[in-house]
Design an enzyme around this catalytic site. Structure first.
Site, PDB file in Angstrom:
ATOM      1  N   GLU A  94      -6.336   3.853  -5.954  1.00 34.05           N
ATOM      2  CA  GLU A  94      -7.868   3.877  -5.217  1.00 34.05           C
ATOM      3  C   GLU A  94      -8.414   5.240  -5.580  1.00 34.05           C
ATOM      4  O   GLU A  94      -7.836   6.390  -5.388  1.00 34.05           O
ATOM      5  CB  GLU A  94      -7.632   3.911  -3.622  1.00 34.05           C
ATOM      6  CG  GLU A  94      -9.163   3.989  -3.024  1.00 34.05           C
ATOM      7  CD  GLU A  94      -8.884   4.213  -1.590  1.00 34.05           C
ATOM      8  OE1 GLU A  94      -9.466   3.618  -0.787  1.00 34.05           O
ATOM      9  OE2 GLU A  94      -7.985   5.103  -1.180  1.00 34.05           O
TER      10      GLU A  94
ATOM     11  N   ASP B 102       0.784  -1.313   0.074  1.00 29.99           N
ATOM     12  CA  ASP B 102      -0.107  -0.119   0.088  1.00 29.99           C
ATOM     13  C   ASP B 102       1.061   1.236   0.122  1.00 29.99           C
ATOM     14  O   ASP B 102       1.798   1.309   0.753  1.00 29.99           O
ATOM     15  CB  ASP B 102      -0.853  -0.039   1.313  1.00 29.99           C
ATOM     16  CG  ASP B 102      -2.405   0.297   0.900  1.00 29.99           C
ATOM     17  OD1 ASP B 102      -2.675   1.249   0.207  1.00 29.99           O
ATOM     18  OD2 ASP B 102      -3.312  -0.701   1.432  1.00 29.99           O
TER      19      ASP B 102
ATOM     20  N   ASP C 155      -3.155   4.615  -2.278  1.00 30.40           N
ATOM     21  CA  ASP C 155      -4.134   4.885  -1.370  1.00 30.40           C
ATOM     22  C   ASP C 155      -4.799   6.592  -1.745  1.00 30.40           C
ATOM     23  O   ASP C 155      -4.041   7.438  -1.788  1.00 30.40           O
ATOM     24  CB  ASP C 155      -3.685   4.914   0.055  1.00 30.40           C
ATOM     25  CG  ASP C 155      -4.947   5.190   0.931  1.00 30.40           C
ATOM     26  OD1 ASP C 155      -6.069   4.582   1.199  1.00 30.40           O
ATOM     27  OD2 ASP C 155      -4.892   6.269   1.568  1.00 30.40           O
TER      28      ASP C 155
ATOM     29  N   HIS D  60     -10.660  -3.941   2.822  1.00 28.13           N
ATOM     30  CA  HIS D  60     -10.799  -3.467   4.298  1.00 28.13           C
ATOM     31  C   HIS D  60     -11.506  -2.215   4.788  1.00 28.13           C
ATOM     32  O   HIS D  60     -11.852  -2.139   5.897  1.00 28.13           O
ATOM     33  CB  HIS D  60      -9.232  -3.288   4.569  1.00 28.13           C
ATOM     34  CG  HIS D  60      -8.607  -1.981   3.794  1.00 28.13           C
ATOM     35  ND1 HIS D  60      -8.388  -2.116   2.677  1.00 28.13           N
ATOM     36  CD2 HIS D  60      -8.637  -0.724   4.334  1.00 28.13           C
ATOM     37  CE1 HIS D  60      -7.931  -1.012   2.204  1.00 28.13           C
ATOM     38  NE2 HIS D  60      -8.098   0.082   3.223  1.00 28.13           N
ATOM     39  N   ASP D  61     -12.224  -1.665   3.783  1.00 28.33           N
ATOM     40  CA  ASP D  61     -13.048  -0.638   3.967  1.00 28.33           C
ATOM     41  C   ASP D  61     -14.463  -0.947   3.903  1.00 28.33           C
ATOM     42  O   ASP D  61     -15.312   0.138   4.179  1.00 28.33           O
ATOM     43  CB  ASP D  61     -12.587   0.755   3.179  1.00 28.33           C
ATOM     44  CG  ASP D  61     -11.445   1.577   3.616  1.00 28.33           C
ATOM     45  OD1 ASP D  61     -11.158   1.237   4.833  1.00 28.33           O
ATOM     46  OD2 ASP D  61     -10.730   2.162   2.761  1.00 28.33           O
TER      47      ASP D  61
END
Length: 565
Positions: A256, A98, A199, A325-326
């Site tokens: 993202e 990430d 991210d 994960h969100d």
């Protein structure tokens, strides 16, 4: 379009803190990941993506980085990371990490210097502005709620933060800051990482900060999403990022891209001169988030996914995903507890066989569900806690707020991985950092490895079928039965081969009828119910959450049709 390794790969996201603990301290770590690499290889995974493992005070579980070139001690050491990278490569898999470059932690040395005084050399590494009449510079609301501005008593100015106040945004207008970021990225690439998930990258460019948003009655801060999302001028920085870092190696990049519309997507990922190989789109996630307030329409799911398929066809490449994960667990959004196996496998087939690169989030392959928490004190996620406080202040009843969080909190995806039916689901021998889902005795890897009809073994078969049939990778996509209220069906066509994927996304039987193609057991590849082995058919009844995948030669399709008229 080019046939490339990352298009044919299957990715698996690991949330390090919740995957596997090797030390007994209750926190997942890098050595824990190493201990499960053979499991991932056996599943059929080609690329592992791990959530931030950098040194961090953990305000936002690692997405607030205080040192880009070191490992959070709870997770291990740099040597542990190098060993993980080596062990992944030994198994002919790849590892991506990430990359969080919209913001840092407020404990990053850059920010500590930046806030030390107004004339510090790193002051403009971040976004600072004077207030107006003892108020914030503008009325913009942040992504986590509240103002995007935080007052600093020492220098008597405000700094900008889209997320938590402990996550100050970097100032991408500053060339020296950008060079530091590129140097850090190249440092990781020199160490052999195979790419990045980047991210919050659509937020690095902000609109003119003097602009206010029209006030909404009763609200002090107003939604200003378009002021800091995919703002005009962002491509200057994205192209520089690509040129000075990402383009130097044969890596894979996934951005993202919150707020990037399907119409804008080709600019980000077109094969000729796009910035990234893929982006994660948010249109489907926004639909899933709305389930906290109203029931999701299957027609909307079909419309959104099909739109992204068609717009990027022969232009760019889709990142296919339904969990990360969100977001909450997909079986708790679209599935059904009574039909857990059937709904988990049906939803899997729905997205996995589309055109693009599929991503699996840890636990998705065994049908992990949302976790039940009774009180806000049991939650860990900062976004959930800030949502709770905001709604309680607004006068929303506690029961209603907790119900919404039960459906939508990011913590739903962050409960420890369920490896077996032993204590703490086999995740740790110590006290887990976060609650283990109470259903772990039924839903776990060990049980499903033994069951040939399990969700896990369905995933294995599905991955194998995709790998062995390029029609599922490069084939053109076409939705059929567009207006059916519960069936999502589509075809894939590639070099004389055709595949059909049929999914009944409901708890009731549904009639499938498509007169163009007759289907037969000899063409059947995979399903989650037994099917009739004899009949050719253009119509049949699909059971609750039934899915079927067929493949036939296009010439065979014609002959089969004529033979059975």
């Amino acid at each position: 379009m080019k046939q490339l390794w990352w298009k044919e790969a299957v990715f698996y996201e690991i949330y390090v803190r919740s995957f596997m603990d090797s030390t007994g301290d209750g926190i997942g770590d890098l050595k824990g990941i190493i201990s499960k690499l053979d499991y991932l290889k056996d599943l059929g995974i080609d690329v592992i993506w791990i959530s931030p493992m950098y040194r961090s005070p953990n305000c936002d579980n690692g997405y607030d980085i205080s040192d880009y070139r070191d490992i959070l001690p709870e997770f291990g050491t740099l040597d542990d990371f190098y060993d993980l990278l080596k062990q992944v490569h030994v198994r002919d898999m790849k590892l991506i990490i990430d990359l969080v470059i919209n913001h840092t932690s407020d404990l990053h040395p850059w920010f500590i210097e930046s806030r030390s005084c107004r004339n510090n050399s790193k002051r403009n590494f971040y976004i600072w502005k004077q207030g107006i009449k003892n108020k914030e510079p503008n009325n913009w609301k942040g992504i986590f709620g509240g103002s995007v501005w935080e007052y600093d008593r020492n220098t008597k100015e405000y700094y900008f933060h889209l997320f938590s106040k402990n996550q100050p945004d970097l100032n991408w207008e500053n060339g020296k800051m950008r060079e530091e970021i590129y140097d850090m990225i190249n440092w990781w690439l020199e160490r052999g990482v195979d790419g990045f998930r980047i991210d919050a990258i659509s937020h690095i460019k902000k609109d003119v900060l003097d602009k206010k948003m029209p006030y909404v009655k009763g609200e002090r801060y107003v939604d200003a999403f378009e002021r800091y999302t995919n703002v005009q001028g962002i491509f200057y920085y994205l192209k520089e990022l690509k040129e000075k870092a990402l383009n130097k190696y044969d890596i894979v990049t996934v951005g993202e891209a919150n707020g990037v519309t399907v119409e804008q997507a080709p600019l980000w990922v077109n094969e000729k001169d796009g910035i990234f190989n893929m982006i994660f789109q948010f249109e489907l996630l926004d639909l899933f988030e709305s389930q906290s307030y109203h029931k999701i329409s299957i027609l909307d799911i079909k419309r959104i996914l099909s739109k992204w398929q068609k717009v990027l066809e022969n232009k760019g490449w889709n990142a296919l995903f339904i969990e990360n994960h969100d977001v909450p667990r997909i079986v708790s959004i679209l599935g059904d507890n009574e039909y857990l196996r059937e709904s988990a496998t049906c939803i899997a087939a729905m997205y996995f066989m589309m055109k693009g690169t599929p991503f699996i989030y840890q636990g998705q392959e065994i049908g992990m569900t949302n976790i039940k928490l009774e009180d806000i004190e049991e939650y860990n996620d900062i976004k959930s806690k800030e949502f709770y406080c905001t709604k309680i202040k607004e006068g929303v009843p506690k029961e209603k707020v907790m119900k919404i969080l039960g459906l939508s909190s990011r913590d739903n995806a962050r409960s420890p991985m369920q490896w077996n039916d032993k204590k703490n689901a086999g995740f740790t021998t110590g006290i887990p950092w976060f609650s283990v889902n109470e259903n772990y005795k039924k839903i776990n890897v060990e049980n499903q490895l033994k069951d040939s009809k399990s969700i896990l073994n369905f995933y294995k078969k599905m991955i194998s079928i995709r790998r062995e049939n390029k029609v599922f990778i490069y084939g053109n996509y076409k939705m059929i039965l567009k207006d059916h209220m519960s069936i999502f069906a589509y075809t894939r066509t590639f070099k004389g081969e055709k595949a059909i994927v049929i999914c009944n996304l409901s708890v009731v039987n549904a009639l499938y009828r498509y007169d163009t193609i007759k289907l037969n057991y000899s063409n059947f590849l995979l399903g989650n119910y037994p099917i009739d082995k004899e009949k050719y058919a253009t119509e049949f009844v699909l059971k609750p959450y039934e899915t079927r995948i067929y493949k036939l030669n296009c010439l065979e399709e014609d002959s089969v049709w004529k033979k059975n008229m």
